[in-house]
Design a protein around this motif. Structure first.
Motif, PDB file in Angstrom:
ATOM      1  N   ILE A  28      70.497   5.131  -9.281  1.00 54.85           N
ATOM      2  CA  ILE A  28      70.792   3.878  -9.799  1.00 54.85           C
ATOM      3  C   ILE A  28      70.114   2.533  -9.208  1.00 54.85           C
ATOM      4  N   ALA A  29      69.871   2.590  -7.980  1.00 56.27           N
ATOM      5  CA  ALA A  29      69.298   1.483  -7.369  1.00 56.27           C
ATOM      6  C   ALA A  29      67.904   1.526  -7.819  1.00 56.27           C
ATOM      7  N   ARG A  30      67.302   2.895  -7.841  1.00 52.11           N
ATOM      8  CA  ARG A  30      65.715   2.950  -8.107  1.00 52.11           C
ATOM      9  C   ARG A  30      65.522   2.341  -9.556  1.00 52.11           C
ATOM     10  N   SER A  31      66.358   2.910 -10.630  1.00 53.94           N
ATOM     11  CA  SER A  31      66.374   2.458 -12.010  1.00 53.94           C
ATOM     12  C   SER A  31      66.527   0.844 -12.059  1.00 53.94           C
ATOM     13  N   MET A  32      67.399   0.266 -11.072  1.00 60.22           N
ATOM     14  CA  MET A  32      67.401  -1.067 -11.229  1.00 60.22           C
ATOM     15  C   MET A  32      66.111  -1.830 -10.838  1.00 60.22           C
ATOM     16  N   CYS A  33      65.629  -1.289  -9.822  1.00 59.92           N
ATOM     17  CA  CYS A  33      64.419  -2.005  -9.045  1.00 59.92           C
ATOM     18  C   CYS A  33      63.163  -1.831 -10.209  1.00 59.92           C
ATOM     19  N   ASP A  34      63.074  -0.586 -10.948  1.00 58.22           N
ATOM     20  CA  ASP A  34      62.198  -0.454 -11.998  1.00 58.22           C
ATOM     21  C   ASP A  34      62.210  -1.407 -13.146  1.00 58.22           C
ATOM     22  N   ASN A  35      63.543  -1.952 -13.486  1.00 63.21           N
ATOM     23  CA  ASN A  35      63.598  -3.018 -14.577  1.00 63.21           C
ATOM     24  C   ASN A  35      63.862  -4.228 -14.084  1.00 63.21           C
ATOM     25  N   ALA A  36      63.376  -4.613 -12.829  1.00 60.16           N
ATOM     26  CA  ALA A  36      63.701  -6.141 -12.461  1.00 60.16           C
ATOM     27  C   ALA A  36      62.310  -6.622 -11.933  1.00 60.16           C
ATOM     28  N   ARG A  37      62.252  -7.853 -12.101  1.00 66.31           N
ATOM     29  CA  ARG A  37      60.710  -8.493 -11.684  1.00 66.31           C
ATOM     30  C   ARG A  37      60.690  -8.344 -10.268  1.00 66.31           C
ATOM     31  N   THR A  38      61.618  -8.697  -9.276  1.00 69.57           N
ATOM     32  CA  THR A  38      61.486  -8.407  -8.001  1.00 69.57           C
ATOM     33  C   THR A  38      62.801  -7.736  -7.432  1.00 69.57           C
ATOM     34  N   CYS A  39      62.403  -7.182  -6.399  1.00 70.87           N
ATOM     35  CA  CYS A  39      63.231  -5.972  -5.895  1.00 70.87           C
ATOM     36  C   CYS A  39      63.726  -6.846  -4.520  1.00 70.87           C
ATOM     37  N   VAL A  40      64.940  -7.207  -4.329  1.00 74.98           N
ATOM     38  CA  VAL A  40      65.878  -7.894  -3.087  1.00 74.98           C
ATOM     39  C   VAL A  40      66.532  -6.933  -2.545  1.00 74.98           C
ATOM     40  N   VAL A  41      66.209  -6.798  -1.167  1.00 74.11           N
ATOM     41  CA  VAL A  41      67.198  -5.668  -0.338  1.00 74.11           C
ATOM     42  C   VAL A  41      67.858  -6.286   0.601  1.00 74.11           C
ATOM     43  N   LEU A  42      69.002  -6.035   0.782  1.00 68.94           N
ATOM     44  CA  LEU A  42      70.120  -6.634   1.831  1.00 68.94           C
ATOM     45  C   LEU A  42      70.531  -5.508   2.679  1.00 68.94           C
ATOM     46  N   ALA A  43      69.965  -5.892   3.995  1.00 73.84           N
ATOM     47  CA  ALA A  43      70.163  -4.760   4.900  1.00 73.84           C
ATOM     48  C   ALA A  43      70.440  -5.625   6.225  1.00 73.84           C
ATOM     49  N   HIS A  44      71.551  -5.312   7.095  1.00 71.28           N
ATOM     50  CA  HIS A  44      71.782  -5.660   8.328  1.00 71.28           C
ATOM     51  C   HIS A  44      71.063  -4.955   9.302  1.00 71.28           C
ATOM     52  N   GLY A  45      71.022  -5.585  10.570  1.00 70.47           N
ATOM     53  CA  GLY A  45      70.080  -4.976  11.330  1.00 70.47           C
ATOM     54  C   GLY A  45      70.278  -3.583  11.914  1.00 70.47           C
ATOM     55  N   ALA A  46      71.379  -3.124  11.785  1.00 70.33           N
ATOM     56  CA  ALA A  46      72.066  -1.769  12.237  1.00 70.33           C
ATOM     57  C   ALA A  46      71.049  -0.581  11.106  1.00 70.33           C
ATOM     58  N   LYS A  47      70.784  -1.150  10.056  1.00 71.44           N
ATOM     59  CA  LYS A  47      70.215  -0.186   9.047  1.00 71.44           C
ATOM     60  C   LYS A  47      68.606  -0.096   9.073  1.00 71.44           C
TER      61      LYS A  47
END
Length: 247
Positions: free
Chosen positions: A191-210
């Motif tokens: 799902i996430a991969r398909s969303m990135c493929d169909n968007a102009r920019t990919c914005v990742v939200l990740a806290h430091g532990a990740k």
């Protein structure tokens, strides 16, 4: 022995035994405990092993707990990330948002941005964004996964392909300098991969532990990420990888 050679051999020990203590490694390599601690810190920053109190362990792939368990983890960091996202999203933007606790925190902040169009597979995010002023919400159909209150599968992926968005806002389970963004669940990664493929920019939200964590299913490479929003500044090695990848 040069530090790089010693660190390579430390990795061999940890890979063979599963874990190793600082004291045992210091004795084996005839160096101080402080030298070993620096070695372990350097290796942990690259994601090669997991640094723990008094030693190190073989890196294991991350497995997620229940949605409610994850909502209580790193809550302050997720709230901080949500506020930072407001600097990226403009009124009238069209967004993909995947299911996750960090993206749910983000949705609570984004209701203050008017006229957003949000496409999501998360029932919770759809309900939150439904409160936004002048906004529209498209809830993707598909197979319902009750714990995460999300839709998954080919039907949802085909529906994503009918949209084009300004941003795909995703919350991966793990982010590694060499591998990129990852999910613990295969269907969520698709799902996430398909969303990135169909968007102009990919914005990742990740806290430091990740950062430096690995999971089983890759979403995208580091150089396919346009914006990373984190609650803390990444370490030097990770920051260098981000610069090379032009994140």
């Amino acid at each position: 022995m040069k530090p790089r050679q010693r660190q390579s051999r430390i990795l061999d020990v940890v890979a063979r035994d599963g874990e190793a203590t600082v004291d045992a490694l210091a004795l084996a390599f005839d160096v101080s405990a402080e030298t070993i601690r620096r070695d372990l810190a350097a290796l942990a920053e690259t994601g090669a092993l997991q640094k723990v109190h008094g030693g190190a362990r073989r890196l294991r792939l991350y497995a997620e707990g229940s949605f409610q368990e994850r909502m209580a983890e790193h809550a302050a960091a997720k709230a901080q990330i949500a506020e930072k996202l407001l600097a990226v999203i403009e009124p009238g933007d069209t967004l993909f948002m995947d299911t996750g606790t960090t993206t749910l925190f983000a949705a609570e902040a984004l209701v203050r941005v008017p006229r957003l169009t949000v496409i999501t597979n998360s029932l919770r995010i759809a309900q939150v964004m439904g409160r936004a002023e002048g906004g529209r919400v498209f809830l993707l159909g598909g197979l319902l996964a009750p714990d995460n209150a999300e839709t998954l599968g080919q039907m949802a992926i085909e529906a994503i392909g009918r949209f084009q968005a300004d941003h795909a806002v995703i919350g991966p389970a793990a982010l590694d300098a060499q591998v990129g963004a990852m999910m613990a669940d295969h269907d969520e990664a698709q799902i996430a991969r398909s969303m990135c493929d169909n968007a102009r920019t990919c914005v990742v939200l990740a806290h430091g532990a990740k950062l430096g964590r690995k999971a089983a299913h890759r979403i995208c490479r580091l150089d396919e990420i346009d914006v990373l929003i984190c609650d803390e500044r990444p370490g030097d090695a990770f920051a260098a990888a981000l610069r090379v990848a032009q994140v």
